[in-house]
Write an enzyme that holds these catalytic residues in place. Structure first.
Site, PDB file in Angstrom:
ATOM      1  N   HIS A  80      31.260  -7.153  13.592  1.00 51.83           N
ATOM      2  CA  HIS A  80      30.820  -6.433  14.785  1.00 51.83           C
ATOM      3  C   HIS A  80      29.588  -7.077  15.401  1.00 51.83           C
ATOM      4  CE1 HIS A  80      33.001  -2.639  13.120  1.00 51.83           C
ATOM      5  NE2 HIS A  80      33.817  -3.544  13.600  1.00 51.83           N
ATOM      6  N   ASP A 135      39.812  -4.130  14.365  1.00 49.26           N
ATOM      7  CA  ASP A 135      38.446  -3.917  13.896  1.00 49.26           C
ATOM      8  C   ASP A 135      37.435  -4.848  14.539  1.00 49.26           C
ATOM      9  OD1 ASP A 135      39.123  -6.305  12.724  1.00 49.26           O
ATOM     10  OD2 ASP A 135      38.692  -5.707  10.669  1.00 49.26           O
TER      11      ASP A 135
END
Length: 253
Positions: A80, A135
């Site tokens: 991320h 994700d």
């Protein structure tokens, strides 16, 4: 102009921990270098990016049961961080998708401001085939490009799209021939980044958040950003030149 090359062609540019770290470091350098006005992201070899590295999958499967979740959480944080660095880079970004962009590779492309793909390229949110959810930001980026229902269909099926179909549904902005891909992406990046760097950065930052904010907050952020723009050299020089030209036209009349 910078070209950011995903360069692990032997594994179809799959992303491992080292590539994640390199990506973050390079994007940080680019963000701080005013000589670089825009970034084109592309892949070396036949693929854009095949997603996550198989070695990481094996390590996850081999971890003791009591460590699976925390190891996965740590890996997600690193992923991320890299995707956010790309998405929030205060300069225009273009993904030049030269071949398959699968799973996390598709997320990387969609994290860019714009996507141009070779007409031989493919894109797929293939996570469902491994019992996973997107994700790398795909559940955020994809609905904003193609709408919620179509995004659900692509995530639920994990099916592969041609560049032609991706263009038709608004998943990408342009499709071109493989030979023209990089020249077109670089020319587009030059066009997009010709204006004031400060104005580009402030406009991008505000628009990236605009779907989540009430209109009053977008107005407030815009007011603050405009006040900064008023003080920049680019604004002052362009207004001075415009006023001088206007005065000259007035005298000529």
């Amino acid at each position: 102009m910078a070209t950011l090359l995903l360069n692990r062609p032997k594994v179809r540019n799959a992303i491992d921990d080292a590539m994640r770290a390199d990506l973050v470091a390079l994007l940080d350098r680019i963000a701080r270098d005013d000589a670089i006005r825009a970034v084109v992201v592309t892949g070396q070899g036949a693929a854009f990016c095949a997603g996550g590295d198989i070695k990481g999958m094996r390590e996850r499967m081999a971890a003791p049961a009591g460590e699976v979740a925390i190891n996965g959480w740590r890996r997600q944080q690193r992923t991320h961080h890299a995707i956010a660095a790309l998405h929030t880079l205060p300069k225009p970004t273009i993904a030049a998708v030269n071949g398959p962009a699968t799973g996390l590779g598709c997320d990387v492309a969609l994290a860019c401001d714009f996507v141009v793909a070779a007409d031989s390229a493919t894109l797929a949110m293939s996570y469902i085939h491994r019992g996973l959810i997107p994700d790398g930001g795909g559940m955020y980026f994809l609905p904003r490009r193609v709408g919620l229902a179509r995004a659900k269909e692509l995530v639920f099926t994990g099916r592969t799209l041609t560049a032609t179909e991706a263009l038709a549904i608004g998943m990408i902005e342009r499709a071109t021939t493989p030979d023209a891909l990089l020249p077109e992406a670089l020319a587009w990046a030059c066009e997009l980044s010709a204006g004031s760097l400060a104005a580009l950065a402030l406009a991008k930052t505000t628009m990236n958040q605009s779907f989540e904010l009430p209109v009053e907050q977008v107005f407030a952020q815009g007011s603050q950003a405009q006040a900064i723009c008023y003080s920049t050299r680019e604004h002052q020089e362009s207004v001075t030149a415009f006023l001088a030209k206007s005065a000259e036209r007035g005298r000529a009349a």
